[in-house]
Design an enzyme around this catalytic site. Structure first.
Site, PDB file in Angstrom:
ATOM      1  CE  LYS A 169      -3.334   2.919   0.591  1.00 17.71           C
ATOM      2  NZ  LYS A 169      -4.302   3.135  -0.370  1.00 17.71           N
ATOM      3  NE  ARG A 213      -1.055   8.587  -8.404  1.00 19.95           N
ATOM      4  CZ  ARG A 213      -1.400   8.943  -9.525  1.00 19.95           C
ATOM      5  NH1 ARG A 213      -0.814   8.832 -10.613  1.00 19.95           N
ATOM      6  NH2 ARG A 213      -2.044  10.295  -9.591  1.00 19.95           N
ATOM      7  CG  HIS A 258      11.006   7.491 -25.013  1.00 18.12           C
ATOM      8  ND1 HIS A 258      10.679   6.300 -24.559  1.00 18.12           N
ATOM      9  CD2 HIS A 258      12.229   7.797 -25.328  1.00 18.12           C
ATOM     10  CE1 HIS A 258      11.691   5.625 -24.663  1.00 18.12           C
ATOM     11  NE2 HIS A 258      12.999   6.554 -25.177  1.00 18.12           N
ATOM     12  CB  CYS A 303      -3.249   8.076   0.563  1.00 22.00           C
ATOM     13  SG  CYS A 303      -4.721   7.450   0.659  1.00 22.00           S
TER      14      CYS A 303
HETATM   15  N1  LIG Z   1      -9.810   8.333   2.047  1.00 24.53           N
HETATM   16  C1  LIG Z   1      -9.239   7.410   1.282  1.00 24.53           C
HETATM   17  O1  LIG Z   1      -9.342   7.805   0.096  1.00 24.53           O
HETATM   18  C2  LIG Z   1      -8.383   6.318   1.711  1.00 24.53           C
HETATM   19  C3  LIG Z   1      -7.908   5.423   0.714  1.00 24.53           C
HETATM   20  C4  LIG Z   1      -7.061   4.505   1.056  1.00 24.53           C
HETATM   21  C5  LIG Z   1      -6.880   4.315   2.578  1.00 24.53           C
HETATM   22  N2  LIG Z   1      -7.102   4.967   3.395  1.00 24.53           N
HETATM   23  C6  LIG Z   1      -6.928   4.773   4.663  1.00 24.53           C
HETATM   24  O2  LIG Z   1      -8.110   4.296   5.311  1.00 24.53           O
HETATM   25  C7  LIG Z   1      -8.022   4.669   6.865  1.00 24.53           C
HETATM   26  C8  LIG Z   1      -9.212   5.506   7.113  1.00 24.53           C
HETATM   27  O3  LIG Z   1      -9.328   6.547   6.313  1.00 24.53           O
HETATM   28  P1  LIG Z   1     -10.655   7.542   6.121  1.00 24.53           P
HETATM   29  O4  LIG Z   1     -10.466   8.150   4.958  1.00 24.53           O
HETATM   30  O5  LIG Z   1     -11.844   6.540   6.142  1.00 24.53           O
HETATM   31  O6  LIG Z   1     -10.711   8.336   7.449  1.00 24.53           O
HETATM   32  P2  LIG Z   1     -12.146   9.349   8.012  1.00 24.53           P
HETATM   33  O7  LIG Z   1     -11.423  10.247   8.726  1.00 24.53           O
HETATM   34  O8  LIG Z   1     -12.767   9.555   6.675  1.00 24.53           O
HETATM   35  O9  LIG Z   1     -12.804   8.236   8.725  1.00 24.53           O
HETATM   36  C9  LIG Z   1     -12.217   7.449   9.989  1.00 24.53           C
HETATM   37  C10 LIG Z   1     -13.588   7.554  10.996  1.00 24.53           C
HETATM   38  O10 LIG Z   1     -12.921   6.631  12.320  1.00 24.53           O
HETATM   39  C11 LIG Z   1     -13.659   7.199  13.276  1.00 24.53           C
HETATM   40  N3  LIG Z   1     -12.714   6.929  14.486  1.00 24.53           N
HETATM   41  C12 LIG Z   1     -11.599   7.419  14.874  1.00 24.53           C
HETATM   42  N4  LIG Z   1     -11.332   6.593  15.969  1.00 24.53           N
HETATM   43  C13 LIG Z   1     -12.158   5.530  16.212  1.00 24.53           C
HETATM   44  C14 LIG Z   1     -12.103   4.715  16.910  1.00 24.53           C
HETATM   45  N5  LIG Z   1     -11.342   4.313  18.125  1.00 24.53           N
HETATM   46  N6  LIG Z   1     -13.269   3.745  16.863  1.00 24.53           N
HETATM   47  C15 LIG Z   1     -14.363   3.780  15.878  1.00 24.53           C
HETATM   48  N7  LIG Z   1     -14.272   4.985  15.110  1.00 24.53           N
HETATM   49  C16 LIG Z   1     -13.174   5.708  15.112  1.00 24.53           C
HETATM   50  C17 LIG Z   1     -13.451   8.730  12.958  1.00 24.53           C
HETATM   51  O11 LIG Z   1     -14.594   9.587  13.733  1.00 24.53           O
HETATM   52  C18 LIG Z   1     -13.962   8.728  11.571  1.00 24.53           C
HETATM   53  O12 LIG Z   1     -15.303   8.826  11.120  1.00 24.53           O
HETATM   54  C19 LIG Z   1      -6.858   5.544   7.047  1.00 24.53           C
HETATM   55  O13 LIG Z   1      -5.742   4.711   7.560  1.00 24.53           O
HETATM   56  C20 LIG Z   1      -6.427   5.779   5.547  1.00 24.53           C
HETATM   57  O14 LIG Z   1      -5.063   6.218   5.309  1.00 24.53           O
HETATM   58  C21 LIG Z   1      -8.090   5.997   3.115  1.00 24.53           C
END
Ligand SMILES: NC(=O)c1ccc[n+]([C@@H]2O[C@H](COP(=O)([O-])OP(=O)(O)OC[C@H]3O[C@@H](n4cnc5c(N)ncnc54)[C@H](O)[C@@H]3O)[C@@H](O)[C@H]2O)c1
Length: 400
Positions: free
Chosen positions: A205, A212, A243, A259
């Site tokens: 990942k 990128r 190319h 990310c």
């Molecule tokens: N957003 C993207 O496009 C994307 C893509 C690939 C990977 N990721 C990865 O996925 C993971 C989540 O990212 P996201 O974008 O969904 O984040 P986000 O902030 O949109 O959502 C995460 C949620 O988790 C909740 N949370 C925090 N602590 C918690 C706990 N202890 N118990 C329950 N809920 C809790 C938060 O309130 C929040 O609503 C990260 O590691 C991110 O790097 C994100």
């Protein structure tokens, strides 16, 4: 394994579509989030989410199997999709959310449970951080309960399409864990699912986003050189890409989101000696908003108290996500220097506008920071009319 009930810890950008797809696959799904507003909006269907997710959440068969709450409960499978930001001072992963989520499910673990980490994490997190926490249950991870890492690859703006069609990598702390996790994702993933070990999955990942980042840094560096030489960078890149083995990416106003500005640091933290290119690329991309702000300053240097209107606040076109947005950094930088900058974005709640003409009224500079499709099409149809509304008819767009 016959899993009936799945708890998804964290129902944000990643967790919510996953929970929805699992419910659509027939599982009973509980989405758990520490943010009561998130829980409330999911349960009431009052979401600021992508249209496909909103319409799936209106399906009665699905809502019967999916609900949200603030605390975890008994289940067969737990999937952790909570934030993993960067500790800005140390530039290492902040695992506090992942640790808290893992710790909160410990009282509910029982023999046969599967825990899947979807959050992006530094290599070795499953082994060195998650296993010790899950072991607090008194159960042996790998024998009594199972642990896998299944990183997410979705592109905001196309989440449901990508969650179904993307290939996935699943890494287990042992083969049994990986196969159990694969059985879950097999229900809705139409892409290929590759099975490996946890450390490899964690690293893959990060490699993807680092690839990128490094290539964007190269494009940004080429843009700077072109500017020094007075060469049109877009023409230069287009011609270089003729190319057969060259594919230079496009330069931009900086990298953002959850990310790309974060994940390369997770590789650096586990091997600082061998990651000089990764580190430098990160620093180049972090410096781009400053370069863009300088261009904006230059465009209004002859105007006293210029009125600047910025279009686009998200971290890239086509999303409502403003996390780590370079556009916001540029806007804040200029405001911090005393410039009057009004910012609008058709996708950011509270910052929408009726027409570009209306918001550009009496402006001295219209700067397009994020080329959302709706901004592009409106400008294409009415650039002259927009300029006519402005006090000084100056419009800047970057790298088109
Ligand atoms: N957003 C993207 O496009 C994307 C893509 C690939 C990977 N990721 C990865 O996925 C993971 C989540 O990212 P996201 O974008 O969904 O984040 P986000 O902030 O949109 O959502 C995460 C949620 O988790 C909740 N949370 C925090 N602590 C918690 C706990 N202890 N118990 C329950 N809920 C809790 C938060 O309130 C929040 O609503 C990260 O590691 C991110 O790097 C994100």
């Amino acid at each position: 394994m016959s899993a009936d009930k799945i708890v998804v810890m964290g129902i944000g950008y990643v967790g919510l579509p996953l929970a929805v797809m699992l419910a659509a696959s027939g599982y009973e799904v509980v989405g758990v989030d520490v943010d009561s507003k998130v829980v409330e909006s999911v349960n009431n269907g009052a979401l600021d989410s992508e249209p496909e997710i909103i319409s799936l959440l209106k399906r009665e068969d699905l809502t019967r199997r999916f609900s949200a709450r603030e605390k975890p409960c008994e289940a067969d499978v737990y999937i952790i999709s909570v934030p993993t930001p960067i500790d800005e001072r140390k530039r290492i992963g902040d695992l506090s959310y992942v640790n808290a989520a893992a710790r909160s499910i410990v009282p509910f673990l029982h023999k046969g449970c599967l825990v899947i980490v979807e959050s992006t994490v530094p290599p070795l997190t499953c082994r060195e951080t998650i296993i010790p926490i899950l072991s607090e249950s008194g159960l042996t991870v790998g024998e009594d309960i199972y642990l896998a890492h299944c990183p997410e690859r979705i592109l905001p703006g196309k989440v449901i399409q990508e969650i179904i069609s993307n290939d996935r990598v699943i890494g287990g702390i042992n083969r049994q864990s990986a196969l159990m996790a694969r059985d879950i994702y097999n229900n809705f993933v139409k892409g290929q699912i590759f099975v490996t070990d946890d450390i490899t999955a964690e690293l893959i990942k990060l490699i993807e986003n680092t690839y990128r980042d490094v290539n964007i840094a190269l494009a940004n560096e080429i843009a700077a050189v072109c500017s020094t030489l007075g060469v049109n960078v877009m023409e230069a890149i287009y011609l270089a890409n003729q190319h057969p083995r060259v594919n230079v990416l496009s330069p931009g106003i900086g990298t953002g989101g959850h990310c790309i500005p974060v994940d390369p640091w997770f590789i650096k933290e586990v091997d600082p000696v061998n990651t000089k290119l990764i580190h430098t690329a990160r620093e180049i991309n972090e410096s781009i908003p400053e370069r863009i702000a300088a261009e904006i300053r230059k465009a209004v240097r002859d105007i006293r108290d210029p009125h600047i209107v910025a279009l686009g606040m998200t971290y890239k076109p086509g999303t409502n996500d403003t996390r780590n947005s370079p556009a916001l950094r540029i806007i804040e930088m200029l405001r911090g220097e005393g410039y009057t900058v009004q910012a609008f974005d058709p996708r950011v709640a509270g910052r929408e506008f009726d027409s570009i003409c209306q918001v550009a009224q009496n402006a001295d500079l219209l700067v397009v920071l994020v080329e959302h499709p709706e901004i592009v099409s409106e400008l294409e149809g009415s650039l002259e009319a927009v300029k006519n509304c402005m006090r000084t008819p100056r419009v800047i767009r970057f790298y088109r």
